[in-house]
Design a protein around this motif. Structure first.
Motif, PDB file in Angstrom:
ATOM      1  N   GLN A   1      41.103  -4.192  36.375  1.00  0.00           N
ATOM      2  CA  GLN A   1      41.511  -2.782  36.417  1.00  0.00           C
ATOM      3  C   GLN A   1      41.317  -2.118  35.059  1.00  0.00           C
ATOM      4  OE1 GLN A   1      45.569  -3.016  37.775  1.00  0.00           O
ATOM      5  NE2 GLN A   1      44.998  -2.843  39.938  1.00  0.00           N
ATOM      6  N   ARG A   2      41.705  -2.805  33.976  1.00  0.00           N
ATOM      7  CA  ARG A   2      41.513  -2.251  32.636  1.00  0.00           C
ATOM      8  C   ARG A   2      40.022  -2.071  32.333  1.00  0.00           C
ATOM      9  NH1 ARG A   2      45.442  -5.906  29.084  1.00  0.00           N
ATOM     10  NH2 ARG A   2      45.194  -7.161  30.925  1.00  0.00           N
TER      11      ARG A   2
ATOM     12  N   LYS B   1      35.359   3.951  33.160  1.00  0.00           N
ATOM     13  CA  LYS B   1      35.510   5.372  33.525  1.00  0.00           C
ATOM     14  C   LYS B   1      35.716   6.219  32.277  1.00  0.00           C
ATOM     15  CE  LYS B   1      37.359   4.725  38.169  1.00  0.00           C
ATOM     16  NZ  LYS B   1      38.520   4.888  39.039  1.00  0.00           N
ATOM     17  N   LEU B   2      36.565   5.723  31.379  1.00  0.00           N
ATOM     18  CA  LEU B   2      36.816   6.439  30.133  1.00  0.00           C
ATOM     19  C   LEU B   2      35.516   6.551  29.324  1.00  0.00           C
ATOM     20  CD1 LEU B   2      38.822   7.773  28.198  1.00  0.00           C
ATOM     21  CD2 LEU B   2      39.287   5.505  27.258  1.00  0.00           C
ATOM     22  N   HIS B   3      34.767   5.460  29.282  1.00  0.00           N
ATOM     23  CA  HIS B   3      33.484   5.455  28.579  1.00  0.00           C
ATOM     24  C   HIS B   3      32.537   6.494  29.194  1.00  0.00           C
ATOM     25  CE1 HIS B   3      29.836   4.042  26.634  1.00  0.00           C
ATOM     26  NE2 HIS B   3      29.274   3.940  27.837  1.00  0.00           N
TER      27      HIS B   3
ATOM     28  N   VAL C   1      33.349   9.212  30.841  1.00  0.00           N
ATOM     29  CA  VAL C   1      33.853  10.549  30.524  1.00  0.00           C
ATOM     30  C   VAL C   1      33.493  10.910  29.074  1.00  0.00           C
ATOM     31  CG1 VAL C   1      35.961  11.905  30.177  1.00  0.00           C
ATOM     32  CG2 VAL C   1      35.691  10.541  32.246  1.00  0.00           C
ATOM     33  N   VAL C   2      33.746   9.973  28.170  1.00  0.00           N
ATOM     34  CA  VAL C   2      33.446  10.216  26.756  1.00  0.00           C
ATOM     35  C   VAL C   2      31.941  10.427  26.568  1.00  0.00           C
ATOM     36  CG1 VAL C   2      33.443   9.185  24.450  1.00  0.00           C
ATOM     37  CG2 VAL C   2      35.487   9.032  25.871  1.00  0.00           C
ATOM     38  N   ARG C   3      31.137   9.627  27.256  1.00  0.00           N
ATOM     39  CA  ARG C   3      29.676   9.760  27.182  1.00  0.00           C
ATOM     40  C   ARG C   3      29.254  11.146  27.683  1.00  0.00           C
ATOM     41  NH1 ARG C   3      25.296   7.392  24.967  1.00  0.00           N
ATOM     42  NH2 ARG C   3      25.831   5.318  25.661  1.00  0.00           N
ATOM     43  N   ALA C   4      29.831  11.597  28.791  1.00  0.00           N
ATOM     44  CA  ALA C   4      29.487  12.914  29.345  1.00  0.00           C
ATOM     45  C   ALA C   4      29.896  14.023  28.384  1.00  0.00           C
ATOM     46  CB  ALA C   4      30.162  13.099  30.697  1.00  0.00           C
ATOM     47  N   GLN C   5      31.086  13.908  27.798  1.00  0.00           N
ATOM     48  CA  GLN C   5      31.540  14.917  26.839  1.00  0.00           C
ATOM     49  C   GLN C   5      30.626  14.938  25.604  1.00  0.00           C
ATOM     50  OE1 GLN C   5      35.566  13.601  26.226  1.00  0.00           O
ATOM     51  NE2 GLN C   5      36.388  14.866  27.891  1.00  0.00           N
ATOM     52  N   THR C   6      30.225  13.755  25.170  1.00  0.00           N
ATOM     53  CA  THR C   6      29.318  13.657  24.022  1.00  0.00           C
ATOM     54  C   THR C   6      27.975  14.315  24.345  1.00  0.00           C
ATOM     55  OG1 THR C   6      30.380  11.603  23.336  1.00  0.00           O
ATOM     56  CG2 THR C   6      28.209  12.067  22.418  1.00  0.00           C
ATOM     57  N   GLU C   7      27.453  14.077  25.541  1.00  0.00           N
ATOM     58  CA  GLU C   7      26.181  14.683  25.952  1.00  0.00           C
ATOM     59  C   GLU C   7      26.298  16.202  26.007  1.00  0.00           C
ATOM     60  OE1 GLU C   7      23.139  13.404  26.411  1.00  0.00           O
ATOM     61  OE2 GLU C   7      23.922  11.462  25.748  1.00  0.00           O
TER      62      GLU C   7
END
Length: 140
Positions: A7-8, A14-16, A18-24
């Motif tokens: 689960q972690r 998922k967090l990665h 999201v962060v990748r999308a925000q970075t892009e």
């Protein structure tokens, strides 16, 4: 415990994502801003250059007008009268021609070639004028 770790791991993925999308998104925004800034800089450069050229041309024309006014007020015909507009234009042409080097003459309209013009052309040609530049003389 394996289930919690899975689960972690999934949450971290998922967090990665999201962060990748925000970075892009940020990167795309920076690229767009860079393009806009570069385009604005190029436009500013162009305007600065063109304004400088226009100012220089205006100063050149003002200097020519001032020089012509000085000639008009200084050079007198038979020490009495100032040159008229036609005489000033003729004077200006002759000065321009005398400053040219390596010039060939193309005389157009032989019927309009009078004796004084032919004499001036001959005098100019006997000076330093010869070569490859072409200049039309005798058009009125």
């Amino acid at each position: 415990q394996v289930r919690k770790q899975a689960q972690r791991t999934e949450q971290n993925r998922k967090l990665h994502t999201v962060v990748r999308a925000q970075t892009e998104v940020l990167l795309a925004s920076y690229r767009r801003n860079k393009t806009v800034i570069e385009a604005q800089g190029e436009a500013d450069r162009y305007l600065i250059e063109e304004e400088a050229k226009a100012r220089a041309e205006k100063k050149w024309m003002d200097a020519q007008a001032e020089a012509l006014e000085i000639v008009k007020n200084t050079v007198k015909i038979k020490n009495e009268t100032e040159m008229n507009a036609e005489q000033l234009i003729k004077y200006q042409k002759l000065v321009m021609l005398s400053n040219k080097s390596d010039t060939n003459f193309i005389v157009k309209g032989i019927s309009s070639l009078d004796v004084s013009t032919a004499r001036e052309i001959k005098q100019l040609a006997q000076g330093s004028l010869s070569g490859s530049d072409s200049l039309a003389v005798g058009e009125k």
